[in-house]
Design a protein around this motif. Structure first.
Motif, PDB file in Angstrom:
ATOM      1  N   ALA A 415       0.849  -1.318   0.006  1.00 49.81           N
ATOM      2  CA  ALA A 415      -0.085  -0.001   0.034  1.00 49.81           C
ATOM      3  C   ALA A 415       0.740   1.149   0.047  1.00 49.81           C
ATOM      4  CB  ALA A 415      -0.860   0.021   1.139  1.00 49.81           C
ATOM      5  N   PHE A 416       1.950   1.283   0.819  1.00 49.03           N
ATOM      6  CA  PHE A 416       2.676   2.369   0.829  1.00 49.03           C
ATOM      7  C   PHE A 416       3.555   2.712  -0.550  1.00 49.03           C
ATOM      8  CE2 PHE A 416       6.528   4.778   1.710  1.00 49.03           C
ATOM      9  CZ  PHE A 416       6.335   5.729   2.533  1.00 49.03           C
ATOM     10  N   CYS A 417       3.756   1.752  -1.105  1.00 47.61           N
ATOM     11  CA  CYS A 417       4.655   1.895  -2.644  1.00 47.61           C
ATOM     12  C   CYS A 417       3.507   2.368  -3.809  1.00 47.61           C
ATOM     13  CB  CYS A 417       5.082   0.431  -2.867  1.00 47.61           C
ATOM     14  SG  CYS A 417       6.722  -0.204  -2.045  1.00 47.61           S
ATOM     15  N   LEU A 418       2.531   2.190  -3.535  1.00 45.68           N
ATOM     16  CA  LEU A 418       1.532   2.489  -4.422  1.00 45.68           C
ATOM     17  C   LEU A 418       1.099   3.798  -4.080  1.00 45.68           C
ATOM     18  CD1 LEU A 418      -0.912  -0.404  -4.953  1.00 45.68           C
ATOM     19  CD2 LEU A 418       0.625   0.589  -6.389  1.00 45.68           C
ATOM     20  N   MET A 419       0.897   4.428  -2.890  1.00 46.24           N
ATOM     21  CA  MET A 419       0.406   5.743  -2.394  1.00 46.24           C
ATOM     22  C   MET A 419       1.468   6.701  -2.128  1.00 46.24           C
ATOM     23  SD  MET A 419      -3.129   4.718  -0.476  1.00 46.24           S
ATOM     24  CE  MET A 419      -2.026   4.071   1.071  1.00 46.24           C
ATOM     25  N   ALA A 420       2.703   6.192  -1.739  1.00 49.83           N
ATOM     26  CA  ALA A 420       3.438   7.238  -1.286  1.00 49.83           C
ATOM     27  C   ALA A 420       4.355   8.073  -2.094  1.00 49.83           C
ATOM     28  CB  ALA A 420       4.827   6.641  -0.218  1.00 49.83           C
ATOM     29  N   GLY A 421       4.709   9.178  -1.749  1.00 49.32           N
ATOM     30  CA  GLY A 421       5.321  10.217  -2.470  1.00 49.32           C
ATOM     31  C   GLY A 421       6.705   9.738  -2.808  1.00 49.32           C
ATOM     32  N   GLN A 422       7.292   8.853  -1.832  1.00 49.48           N
ATOM     33  CA  GLN A 422       8.828   8.387  -2.107  1.00 49.48           C
ATOM     34  C   GLN A 422       8.634   7.103  -2.253  1.00 49.48           C
ATOM     35  OE1 GLN A 422      11.429   7.794  -3.365  1.00 49.48           O
ATOM     36  NE2 GLN A 422      12.457   9.593  -2.899  1.00 49.48           N
ATOM     37  N   PRO A 423       8.381   6.399  -3.497  1.00 50.16           N
ATOM     38  CA  PRO A 423       8.133   4.873  -3.458  1.00 50.16           C
ATOM     39  C   PRO A 423       9.505   3.841  -3.206  1.00 50.16           C
ATOM     40  CG  PRO A 423       8.211   5.599  -5.612  1.00 50.16           C
ATOM     41  CD  PRO A 423       8.312   7.069  -4.624  1.00 50.16           C
ATOM     42  N   LEU A 424      10.861   4.650  -3.136  1.00 52.58           N
ATOM     43  CA  LEU A 424      11.994   3.904  -2.863  1.00 52.58           C
ATOM     44  C   LEU A 424      11.927   3.680  -1.406  1.00 52.58           C
ATOM     45  CD1 LEU A 424      14.308   6.042  -5.144  1.00 52.58           C
ATOM     46  CD2 LEU A 424      13.106   3.780  -5.621  1.00 52.58           C
ATOM     47  N   THR A 425      11.096   4.098  -0.513  1.00 54.50           N
ATOM     48  CA  THR A 425      11.195   3.813   0.986  1.00 54.50           C
ATOM     49  C   THR A 425      10.655   2.328   1.255  1.00 54.50           C
ATOM     50  OG1 THR A 425      10.982   6.328   1.429  1.00 54.50           O
ATOM     51  CG2 THR A 425      10.439   4.554   3.243  1.00 54.50           C
ATOM     52  N   ILE A 426      11.264   1.689   2.004  1.00 53.87           N
ATOM     53  CA  ILE A 426      10.625   0.328   2.440  1.00 53.87           C
ATOM     54  C   ILE A 426      10.267   0.426   3.631  1.00 53.87           C
ATOM     55  CG2 ILE A 426      11.428  -2.201   2.547  1.00 53.87           C
ATOM     56  CD1 ILE A 426      11.342  -1.106  -0.241  1.00 53.87           C
ATOM     57  N   LEU A 427       8.922   0.066   3.963  1.00 50.95           N
ATOM     58  CA  LEU A 427       8.307  -0.039   5.337  1.00 50.95           C
ATOM     59  C   LEU A 427       8.683  -1.429   5.850  1.00 50.95           C
ATOM     60  CD1 LEU A 427       4.713   1.785   5.253  1.00 50.95           C
ATOM     61  CD2 LEU A 427       7.049   2.743   5.674  1.00 50.95           C
ATOM     62  N   SER A 428       9.109  -1.446   7.230  1.00 50.00           N
ATOM     63  CA  SER A 428       9.237  -2.715   7.725  1.00 50.00           C
ATOM     64  C   SER A 428       9.423  -2.233   9.556  1.00 50.00           C
ATOM     65  CB  SER A 428      10.784  -3.011   7.643  1.00 50.00           C
ATOM     66  OG  SER A 428      11.056  -4.168   8.245  1.00 50.00           O
ATOM     67  N   SER A 429       9.176  -3.486  10.037  1.00 51.46           N
ATOM     68  CA  SER A 429       9.321  -3.512  11.552  1.00 51.46           C
ATOM     69  C   SER A 429      10.774  -2.910  12.009  1.00 51.46           C
ATOM     70  CB  SER A 429       8.793  -4.644  12.351  1.00 51.46           C
ATOM     71  OG  SER A 429       7.816  -5.213  11.879  1.00 51.46           O
ATOM     72  N   ALA A 636      12.321   1.949   7.008  1.00 50.57           N
ATOM     73  CA  ALA A 636      13.428   1.075   7.581  1.00 50.57           C
ATOM     74  C   ALA A 636      14.943   1.867   6.672  1.00 50.57           C
ATOM     75  CB  ALA A 636      13.496  -0.524   7.351  1.00 50.57           C
ATOM     76  N   THR A 637      15.504   2.414   7.719  1.00 46.85           N
ATOM     77  CA  THR A 637      16.443   3.240   7.012  1.00 46.85           C
ATOM     78  C   THR A 637      17.594   2.252   6.211  1.00 46.85           C
ATOM     79  OG1 THR A 637      16.581   4.542   8.804  1.00 46.85           O
ATOM     80  CG2 THR A 637      18.610   4.828   7.423  1.00 46.85           C
ATOM     81  N   VAL A 638      18.093   1.081   6.889  1.00 49.80           N
ATOM     82  CA  VAL A 638      18.969   0.294   6.192  1.00 49.80           C
ATOM     83  C   VAL A 638      18.549  -0.164   4.882  1.00 49.80           C
ATOM     84  CG1 VAL A 638      20.367  -1.495   6.289  1.00 49.80           C
ATOM     85  CG2 VAL A 638      20.414   0.277   7.985  1.00 49.80           C
ATOM     86  N   ILE A 639      17.281  -0.903   5.053  1.00 45.89           N
ATOM     87  CA  ILE A 639      16.615  -1.516   3.896  1.00 45.89           C
ATOM     88  C   ILE A 639      16.408  -0.504   2.650  1.00 45.89           C
ATOM     89  CG2 ILE A 639      14.818  -3.265   2.879  1.00 45.89           C
ATOM     90  CD1 ILE A 639      14.764  -4.375   5.955  1.00 45.89           C
ATOM     91  N   SER A 640      15.877   0.553   3.232  1.00 44.02           N
ATOM     92  CA  SER A 640      15.642   1.517   2.056  1.00 44.02           C
ATOM     93  C   SER A 640      16.848   2.197   1.459  1.00 44.02           C
ATOM     94  CB  SER A 640      14.836   2.802   2.990  1.00 44.02           C
ATOM     95  OG  SER A 640      13.527   2.496   3.475  1.00 44.02           O
ATOM     96  N   LEU A 670       7.924   0.110  -8.691  1.00 49.09           N
ATOM     97  CA  LEU A 670       7.577  -1.226  -9.187  1.00 49.09           C
ATOM     98  C   LEU A 670       8.222  -2.268  -8.443  1.00 49.09           C
ATOM     99  CD1 LEU A 670       5.531  -2.989 -10.939  1.00 49.09           C
ATOM    100  CD2 LEU A 670       7.390  -2.899 -12.789  1.00 49.09           C
ATOM    101  N   THR A 671       9.462  -2.024  -8.227  1.00 44.94           N
ATOM    102  CA  THR A 671      10.330  -3.021  -7.486  1.00 44.94           C
ATOM    103  C   THR A 671      10.096  -3.117  -6.297  1.00 44.94           C
ATOM    104  OG1 THR A 671      11.916  -1.065  -7.067  1.00 44.94           O
ATOM    105  CG2 THR A 671      12.440  -2.498  -8.711  1.00 44.94           C
ATOM    106  N   GLY A 672       9.505  -2.159  -5.428  1.00 48.98           N
ATOM    107  CA  GLY A 672       9.166  -2.151  -3.794  1.00 48.98           C
ATOM    108  C   GLY A 672       7.652  -2.901  -4.104  1.00 48.98           C
ATOM    109  N   LEU A 673       7.023  -2.862  -4.955  1.00 47.31           N
ATOM    110  CA  LEU A 673       5.534  -3.182  -4.941  1.00 47.31           C
ATOM    111  C   LEU A 673       6.019  -4.873  -5.117  1.00 47.31           C
ATOM    112  CD1 LEU A 673       2.368  -3.199  -5.003  1.00 47.31           C
ATOM    113  CD2 LEU A 673       2.726  -2.631  -7.388  1.00 47.31           C
ATOM    114  N   VAL A 674       6.684  -5.348  -6.173  1.00 46.49           N
ATOM    115  CA  VAL A 674       6.778  -6.480  -6.417  1.00 46.49           C
ATOM    116  C   VAL A 674       7.444  -7.356  -5.110  1.00 46.49           C
ATOM    117  CG1 VAL A 674       8.009  -8.176  -7.681  1.00 46.49           C
ATOM    118  CG2 VAL A 674       7.027  -6.376  -8.941  1.00 46.49           C
TER     119      VAL A 674
END
Length: 840
Positions: A415-429, A636-640, A670-674
């Motif tokens: 959902a974040f990769c589809l809606m966010a302004g910076q899709p290169l960001t990776i959400l994580s715990s 997540a800073t490192v994964i992003s 697209l990479t984050g979404l996949v």
């Protein structure tokens, strides 16, 4: 009488058809060397405001074998750095920074001042060029003929092609029936050709001792139109410069060193820029004198001349070396216009950068690099989901586990990769949120609260507070989080990771003790079940603890939708606002600091940032995950950063010893979404993932904690406290800040870190996010203790402080001492971003 040396006939016969103009040479380039979007970057040339000159390949051919059998042999080559031919080893040396003897430069200058200088020579072949060079009054017709024959002799090149043995180019005469295109084809197949960009040109230096010359002969030629001079160079490139240095025998390596000096001069960008535009001998000598003024001399006896200096990680800035002509082209400094003034200057139809097309967020991902990035980030995301899911299940007694971690990561991340302004960001715990979850569960257990309903209201309040921050544009406050705050935040979380990982692994020795002789904890029972054969089974005499990290189902007794109250009184929904306020601080710091790092100018992003939109998306996802009982997610800073690093665009054509030019990032969503779709599909891999033992995951956390702690400046400064001065490394900050002041700054950071650790270990641990925010106040107070120059090297300047300090003395282009002769080390920092950020 004209004397022809061996090889001349074949050279003359094959010279004429090889006069290929540069345009025809590159009309059908090799696919690996043709123009591409990943070509060399022109950023520096645009900054200097001057046209970019073609890259120059320089080759040194030496005359060897006097007086028995004279032959030209290639002994060195330059693009940016020097490569020497190691004859005994049969290879080219590694690229290195050339070092010259000062007398060789002085002798070269004298020889050029008294020799022949031809600028814009109209020669169209090597034969015409040789005839122009040998028109010297001091040469008799006989000597002129011998010299022409010598210069037309085909040189020997060291050829090294893939899959073949290295060999020397043939010097035997060729007959007219021979294949005349063979040498040119060998040149085109040279592996070095693939490393040179389209449009590259060549320069050749011929040097050596010639006994029949009574006095030295020097010539410098700049061709009007670059042309391929047969097989004069090992790479088929159109030649632009030709330098001849010949003379009678002398002691030492006189002509060899003069030839190297001429090649080094041509490989220097500023000398090359000047000599391309020189109009007479005076201009040529002025360019050489300007080079001599910047030469650094190494005193004898303190330096080994045979040592080879490896190429630097990045080339120094050429800003201070601009010739006066280039400064005139640049003109005086023009004040930066505002966006409104810029639009007015370019007319009413000029579009602002926000309205310019930057590409498709999906079509831009149709590249093989994006496929490899998906695999890389998927493995990192799955490992992170398993690790945090296992630790979260242990911290919440199974209320949330790996199943919830996988499902939440897939839903929230996609959902974040589809809606966010910076899709290169990776959400994580993340680590801070995990610590807060553990504290929240302990608080609920101590006060007999139903954990998931109480957590739901905490999430509702956090989403509300984040929406208020978005509405009030509070994201601008992140500029006050300097390196002092970030390092304190990173060090605390890293120590928590290390402490927890070591503690968990030590607890395993109590849960599963090592079997000793006579122990009845474990036993091995071998049974013979029948004709099927012998079978060995491990049995335990004690019940098995929960160590199956993936087979944990959702907490029994509840559905996927969390009840708003459960067994809790209604007023706890209001009391949840207090811990939610603390969690909002964590969410804000973690999310926005990561966003600031990802959107730094040095990453050259083109599609803009979305600080407020991203925080809004995180707030909405907090509501969703809280209602479903899934883990909370934040950037997540490192994964992003690993995601961004895997999408780096770099130039393909690189000179030997030169690092690829950083061109930017493949920005798409697209990479984050996949990645998150694959993460959700990984739920069905539970039968395989359950065999991953928990000690492996604890080891991952231990590694992450140690790696994060060792990547910050704070750790290096702590080492200085225990290190004698003579063993201290040559850190940049030690060149500009007294050691006692460095120790004082480190001691203050250690005291803050110790206070944070004590608060975390007490019942008041739930307020530690507020104490993290207090680091900003401590950093503000340090302005009364340290000077702005000290803070510039030890930390970063805050916005108000930057405006109150004049730029002179703090500009990275100038040294702090105010001397223009000493370049600041900041000029030598990499221009391309380096990913060396702490783990979350």
């Amino acid at each position: 009488m004209e004397m022809k040396l061996p090889g001349q006939e074949g050279f003359e016969a094959s010279s004429a058809p090889r006069n290929i103009p540069s345009g025809e040479l590159d009309s059908n380039p090799d696919p690996g060397t043709g123009p591409s979007p990943d070509g060399p970057s022109d950023t520096e040339s645009k900054e200097l405001g001057v046209p970019k000159d073609p890259l120059l390949f320089i080759q040194l051919n030496e005359l060897l074998g006097w007086p028995q059998a004279l032959e030209w042999r290639e002994t060195g080559r330059w693009v940016l750095f020097e490569e020497k031919l190691e004859v005994a080893a049969g290879r080219w040396s590694a690229p290195h920074v050339p070092t010259l003897a000062l007398p060789s430069l002085q002798k070269l200058r004298s020889l050029l001042a008294e020799g022949l200088v031809l600028l814009d020579c109209p020669a169209q072949s090597l034969l015409e060029l040789v005839e122009q060079v040998t028109r010297v009054e001091s040469l008799s017709p006989e000597l002129r003929g011998q010299l022409q024959a010598l210069l037309l002799q085909r040189p020997q090149h060291y050829n090294q092609t893939t899959g073949t043995r290295p060999c020397w180019g043939s010097t035997h005469p060729r007959k007219a029936s021979d294949n005349e295109e063979a040498p040119l084809r060998e040149q085109c197949q040279n592996p070095l050709r693939q490393k040179l960009p389209p449009g590259a040109e060549a320069g050749t230096v011929l040097a050596g001792e010639l006994g029949f010359l009574a006095q030295p002969l020097g010539a410098f030629v700049r061709l009007r139109n670059p042309v391929v001079l047969g097989s004069l160079t090992e790479v088929s490139l159109p030649s632009r410069f030709f330098c001849l240095l010949l003379g009678p025998c002398m002691l030492g390596k006189g002509y060899h060193e003069m030839g190297r000096a001429a090649a080094v001069l041509l490989s220097d960008p500023q000398f090359q820029w000047s000599v391309r535009r020189a109009s007479n001998l005076h201009d040529l000598l002025a360019a050489l004198d300007a080079f001599l003024e910047e030469v650094t001399v190494l005193p004898p006896g303190r330096w080994d001349p045979t040592a080879r200096i490896p190429p630097p990680k990045c080339l120094p800035s050429q800003h201070k070396r601009l010739p006066s002509q280039q400064r005139e082209i640049r003109g005086p400094a023009v004040p930066r216009l505002t966006s409104a003034e810029d639009r007015h200057r370019h007319g009413p139809h000029a579009h602002s950068p926000e309205l310019q097309r930057t590409g498709s967020d999906f079509l831009d991902a149709l590249h093989l690099q994006c496929f490899s990035a998906v695999l890389y980030i998927y493995l990192a995301t799955v490992t992170n989901a398993i690790t945090f899911g296992g630790l979260l299940g242990d911290a919440t007694d199974g209320a949330q586990g790996v199943l919830e971690s996988f499902l939440g990561t897939a839903v929230a991340g996609a959902a974040f990769c589809l809606m966010a302004g910076q899709p290169l960001t990776i959400l994580s715990s993340t680590g801070p949120v995990l610590v807060f979850e553990r504290l929240l569960f302990s608080f609920s257990r101590d006060y007999s609260l139903d954990y998931l309903p109480f957590r739901l209201w905490v999430g509702i309040w956090v989403a509300t507070f984040c929406l208020v921050l978005v509405a009030t544009e509070a994201s601008v406050l992140v500029r006050y989080f300097t390196r002092f705050t970030e390092e304190g935040f990173c060090a605390l979380i890293s120590l928590i990771f290390i402490y927890d990982a070591v503690g968990k692994m030590l607890n395993l020795t109590h849960t599963y003790p090592i079997q000793k002789p006579g122990s009845s904890a474990y036993g091995c029972l071998c049974q013979y079940p029948g004709p099927g054969g012998n079978e060995s089974q491990w049995i335990r005499t004690r019940p098995k603890d929960r160590d199956d990290i993936v087979s944990m189902p959702t907490l029994p007794g509840r559905g996927w939708l969390v009840s708003p109250f459960g067994a809790n009184p209604w007023w706890w929904s209001v009391a949840a606002a207090l811990p939610a306020l603390l969690l909002s601080i964590l969410i804000f710091m973690d999310q926005q600091i990561t966003a600031v790092i990802l959107n730094r100018m040095e990453y050259r992003l083109q599609k803009g940032a979305g600080f407020h939109l991203d925080l809004f998306c995180v707030a909405v996802l907090m509501l969703l995950t809280s209602a479903l009982g899934l883990p909370w997610y934040v950037s997540a800073t490192v994964i992003s950063l690993a995601h961004m690093d895997s999408l780096r665009r770099e130039s393909r054509a690189c000179a030997p010893g030169e690092r690829p030019n950083f061109l930017g990032i493949r920005e798409q969503r697209l990479t984050g979404l996949v990645v998150f779709i694959l993460t959700g599909a990984s739920i069905f891999l539970a039968p395989v993932l359950k065999f991953i033992p928990m000690p492996v995951l604890y080891g991952i956390f231990l590694y992450m904690g140690v790696a994060a702690l060792s990547s910050i400046q704070f750790t290096n400064r702590v080492k200085l406290l225990l290190m004698p001065a003579k063993h201290q490394p040559d850190l940049l900050l030690l060149r500009h800040v007294p050691l006692t002041r460095v120790h004082l700054f480190t001691a203050i950071q250690l005291a803050c870190l110790g206070l944070l650790w004590i608060i975390k270990s007490t019942p008041a641990a739930i307020i530690f996010p507020l104490m993290l925010l207090g680091l900003v106040g401590v950093r503000k107070a340090l302005e009364r203790v340290f000077s702005p120059q000290e803070l510039l090297w030890l930390d970063e300047l805050m916005p108000e402080e930057e405006r109150s300090i004049p730029e002179k003395g703090l500009e990275p282009e100038h040294s702090f001492s105010g001397s223009d002769s000493e370049d600041s080390e900041l000029m030598y920092q990499p221009k391309a971003p380096e990913i060396n950020i702490s783990v979350n």
